[in-house]
Design an enzyme around this catalytic site. Structure first.
Site, PDB file in Angstrom:
ATOM      1  N   GLU A 148     -65.156-119.446 -15.423  1.00  0.00           N
ATOM      2  CA  GLU A 148     -64.503-120.682 -14.993  1.00  0.00           C
ATOM      3  C   GLU A 148     -63.247-120.413 -14.173  1.00  0.00           C
ATOM      4  OE1 GLU A 148     -65.905-123.139 -18.953  1.00  0.00           O
ATOM      5  OE2 GLU A 148     -63.959-123.554 -18.083  1.00  0.00           O
ATOM      6  N   CYS A 194     -55.136-123.515 -18.610  1.00  0.00           N
ATOM      7  CA  CYS A 194     -55.403-122.204 -18.051  1.00  0.00           C
ATOM      8  C   CYS A 194     -55.421-121.156 -19.171  1.00  0.00           C
ATOM      9  CB  CYS A 194     -54.291-121.923 -17.065  1.00  0.00           C
ATOM     10  SG  CYS A 194     -54.782-120.868 -15.780  1.00  0.00           S
TER      11      CYS A 194
HETATM   12  N1  SAH Z   1     -55.845-111.829 -20.695  1.00  0.00           N
HETATM   13  C1  SAH Z   1     -54.708-112.186 -19.943  1.00  0.00           C
HETATM   14  C2  SAH Z   1     -54.967-113.273 -18.915  1.00  0.00           C
HETATM   15  C3  SAH Z   1     -55.829-114.425 -19.369  1.00  0.00           C
HETATM   16  S1  SAH Z   1     -55.160-115.434 -20.631  1.00  0.00           S
HETATM   17  C4  SAH Z   1     -53.560-112.585 -20.858  1.00  0.00           C
HETATM   18  O1  SAH Z   1     -53.801-112.772 -22.040  1.00  0.00           O
HETATM   19  O2  SAH Z   1     -52.442-112.648 -20.375  1.00  0.00           O
HETATM   20  C5  SAH Z   1     -53.927-116.369 -19.741  1.00  0.00           C
HETATM   21  C6  SAH Z   1     -52.879-117.040 -20.613  1.00  0.00           C
HETATM   22  O3  SAH Z   1     -53.433-118.102 -21.398  1.00  0.00           O
HETATM   23  C7  SAH Z   1     -52.250-116.075 -21.602  1.00  0.00           C
HETATM   24  O4  SAH Z   1     -50.856-116.137 -21.545  1.00  0.00           O
HETATM   25  C8  SAH Z   1     -52.793-116.564 -22.908  1.00  0.00           C
HETATM   26  O5  SAH Z   1     -51.947-116.218 -23.950  1.00  0.00           O
HETATM   27  C9  SAH Z   1     -52.892-118.049 -22.691  1.00  0.00           C
HETATM   28  N2  SAH Z   1     -53.733-118.707 -23.713  1.00  0.00           N
HETATM   29  C10 SAH Z   1     -54.837-118.232 -24.307  1.00  0.00           C
HETATM   30  N3  SAH Z   1     -55.280-119.092 -25.252  1.00  0.00           N
HETATM   31  C11 SAH Z   1     -54.433-120.152 -25.241  1.00  0.00           C
HETATM   32  C12 SAH Z   1     -54.353-121.363 -26.002  1.00  0.00           C
HETATM   33  N4  SAH Z   1     -55.222-121.633 -26.966  1.00  0.00           N
HETATM   34  N5  SAH Z   1     -53.348-122.212 -25.727  1.00  0.00           N
HETATM   35  C13 SAH Z   1     -52.441-121.938 -24.755  1.00  0.00           C
HETATM   36  N6  SAH Z   1     -52.465-120.815 -24.011  1.00  0.00           N
HETATM   37  C14 SAH Z   1     -53.441-119.912 -24.252  1.00  0.00           C
END
Ligand code: SAH
Ligand code: SF4
Length: 365
Positions: free
Chosen positions: A106, A344
């Site tokens: 996505e 995101c």
């Molecule tokens: N794997 C990388 C990039 C993808 S995740 C990383 O973790 O940085 C991108 C962002 O979305 C990250 O900061 C992650 O912590 C956040 N994220 C993941 N799950 C989430 C949720 N349930 N609520 C809010 N942010 C979330």
């Protein structure tokens, strides 16, 4: 089990769209020469990869039909299939792409004033299992190839050139720094004037803190931005949220952040009782100030784990204000596209098959 391994490997054939623009230009020069075509054709073809992209060579009507036919046979342009496109009330759009082998990824396009930020995926699924994350719950499927990553931008431009993103964040599915070779090629494709021409300062790679990848990104001469998903300033609490802490400790991640020599951002998902206490804001404030890091506070999207409670909005504001009082630039990232589950990093919705089928009927383009 070799068959399982094969199942997780991305398709291996390299296409023109996997290559950095300079390499693609070299490949096109060779092809043009071998076909006995005039040299200027090569620049015309290169433009059609990213600058003014075509879905198929047949659409490059500046070329004679016979050349288009030969290009389609020799150097085909692979595509993603837009399976679902959902639009939120706030203008955010979520794209579910089908890959050739049936995997789904996505992207989310978030308009804000004159900006259009596209959040892209770097892997199908993710191996790292952060406890709050829907992608983590899926487990790892496979790395995306370079063209599959860059195609998330390309397909949107093909749908409507006016939607071309001004900013890119690698905050969709997957851990970009565990797919470094492909991600490194796409950084060049996104940034190069012969690619999408997006300024390096407008391109952000988000990572949980994969130290070798952070060092590799630091070596790039372009000013790409780095966001580190920190989520706790205490190693033990961080470990409870993010198993990667076992491999790359908070300490090592912070050292690599120091070595980055450019301004970084901490991403911090606020989870009630886990990382939103007084001792958390004090410690986070102290390490962010030392690094001169900016802090993005993210309200927890509840789709990732029903057992975790989002921090209340008033406490989020208080947390932000306390960081600011401690000399740290901090903002609360507005949740966008909540009605379409497009937060995101929270891209893939765990929908019941029936629900998914219903969406397909209404929204397949
Ligand atoms: N794997 C990388 C990039 C993808 S995740 C990383 O973790 O940085 C991108 C962002 O979305 C990250 O900061 C992650 O912590 C956040 N994220 C993941 N799950 C989430 C949720 N349930 N609520 C809010 N942010 C979330
Ligand atoms: Fe993977 Fe990032 Fe989700 Fe953690 S937050 S599981 S690293 S996609």
């Amino acid at each position: 089990m070799p068959c399982l391994l094969f199942a997780q490997m991305p398709p291996t054939t390299t296409t023109l769209l996997d290559l950095a623009p300079a390499e693609a230009a070299a490949r096109l020069n060779q092809w043009v020469a071998a076909e006995g075509l005039p040299k200027y054709r090569s620049a015309q073809l290169l433009r059609r990869l990213w600058v003014a992209p075509v879905g198929s060579w047949q659409d490059a009507t500046e070329l004679p039909k016979s050349v288009r036919d030969r290009l389609d046979a020799a150097l085909p342009l692979p595509r993603l299939t837009a399976e679902v496109v959902q639009q939120s009330q706030d203008g955010t759009r979520k794209f579910l792409w089908a890959l050739a082998d049936g995997e789904k990824i996505e992207s989310v396009l978030i308009p804000s004033g004159s900006r259009r930020t596209l959040c892209i995926s770097s892997q199908a699924g993710c191996a790292l299992g952060c406890v709050f994350c829907a992608t983590g719950r899926m487990g790892f499927r496979r790395n995306l190839t370079a063209w599959e990553i860059a195609a998330q931008v390309r397909e949107i431009v093909l749908l409507n050139p006016e939607d071309k993103p001004s900013n890119i964040v690698y905050m969709g599915m997957g851990e970009p720094l565990l797919n470094w070779d492909a991600v490194a090629a796409t950084l060049t494709i996104l940034n190069s004037p012969d690619g999408f021409g997006i300024g390096a300062r407008h391109i952000t790679v988000s990572t949980v803190g994969i130290v070798p990848g952070m060092l590799a990104l630091a070596k790039r001469p372009e000013q790409f931005r780095l966001a580190i998903s920190l989520h706790s300033p205490h190693a033990a609490d961080r470990l409870a949220l993010m198993p990667i802490e076992k491999k790359y400790s908070l300490q090592e991640v912070l050292e690599a952040a120091h070595a980055f020599h450019r301004r970084i951002t901490f991403e911090y998902v606020l989870i009630a009782g886990k990382n939103d206490r007084e001792k958390d804001v004090v410690a986070l404030g102290s390490l962010a100030r030392k690094l001169g890091a900016h802090v993005n506070l993210l309200p927890l999207h509840p789709g990732g784990n029903p057992d975790l409670t989002p921090t209340a909005a008033a406490r989020i504001r208080e947390f932000r204000d306390e960081l600011i009082t401690r000399g740290v630039e901090a903002v609360v990232r507005r949740s966008r596209g909540l009605d379409i589950d497009a937060a995101c990093g929270q891209l893939r919705v765990k929908m019941e098959p029936k629900q998914r089928a219903r969406l397909h009927q209404v929204e397949v383009r």
